[in-house]
Design a protein around this motif. Structure first.
Motif, mmCIF file in Angstrom:
data_model
loop_
_atom_site.group_PDB
_atom_site.id
_atom_site.type_symbol
_atom_site.label_atom_id
_atom_site.label_comp_id
_atom_site.label_asym_id
_atom_site.label_seq_id
_atom_site.Cartn_x
_atom_site.Cartn_y
_atom_site.Cartn_z
ATOM 1 N N GLU A 1 -5.246 0.461 3.638
ATOM 2 C CA GLU A 1 -5.474 -0.972 3.779
ATOM 3 C C GLU A 1 -6.664 -1.258 4.690
ATOM 4 O O GLU A 1 -7.482 -2.124 4.395
ATOM 5 N N TYR B 1 0.808 -1.216 0.000
ATOM 6 C CA TYR B 1 0.000 0.000 0.000
ATOM 7 C C TYR B 1 0.843 1.268 0.000
ATOM 8 O O TYR B 1 0.302 2.362 -0.064
ATOM 9 N N ASP C 1 -9.894 -1.043 2.958
ATOM 10 C CA ASP C 1 -10.176 -2.187 2.093
ATOM 11 C C ASP C 1 -10.895 -3.293 2.856
ATOM 12 O O ASP C 1 -11.516 -4.162 2.249
#
Length: 169
Positions: free
Chosen positions: A106, A60, A109
């Motif tokens: 992240e 990321y 997500d």
């Protein structure tokens, strides 16, 4: 020379985490590696029943294309539902803010948390992004070519050292 008594800084840090978290139902998420060590120790000391989430933000990072994949990449592990949860994102050193940005990308997500607070053992300034920690163990100023490194011994004690040409963020 800056004196960095890691255990004393950790005690201040833990007290500030307690003040910030209070009795909220919070999930701890540590950024690999030092943030995970801190989160695991906090979890035990605060008697938090939920497991610690572990992030390795290597994929990321905004400099991934430049530096390639680090040899010690580990999988992230979020053993709880992120959506709607209060999260305490924990890292050892905050510098440019790029690692924190990658960690938040992240986390999103995995779902949309209700809240993310950032807790860092050391804030060394030098931000390149508008990132600020809500909990800080100690703030220090260092030249850009000096980094702060957290290590842990077998007894789970922490040590902080200053190193030349190290890039924390």
């Amino acid at each position: 020379m800056i004196e960095l008594n890691a255990e004393a800084i950790y005690r201040d840090f833990a007290a500030r985490v307690i003040d910030r978290v209070g009795r909220r139902d919070v999930r701890l998420v540590g950024i690999h590696t030092g943030g995970v060590w801190l989160a695991e120790r906090l979890r035990a000391e605060l008697k938090i029943e939920h497991p610690v989430g572990v992030l390795d933000v290597s994929f990321y990072r905004d400099d991934f294309a430049q530096g390639g994949l680090a040899p010690d990449v580990r999988p992230s592990r979020i053993p709880f539902e992120v959506a709607g949860r209060d999260l305490l994102l924990i890292d050892d050193v905050l510098y440019t803010g790029r690692t924190t940005r990658a960690a938040m990308n992240e986390l999103f997500d995995h779902g949309r948390p209700a809240r993310i607070d950032l807790a860092v053992l050391i804030d060394r300034g030098g931000r390149e992004l508008p990132i600020a920690a809500q909990v800080v163990g100690r703030t220090i100023e260092l030249p850009p070519d000096v980094g702060v490194v957290l290590t842990r011994d077998d007894d789970l004690g922490f040590h902080l050292t200053l190193e030349q040409n190290h890039n924390d963020d």
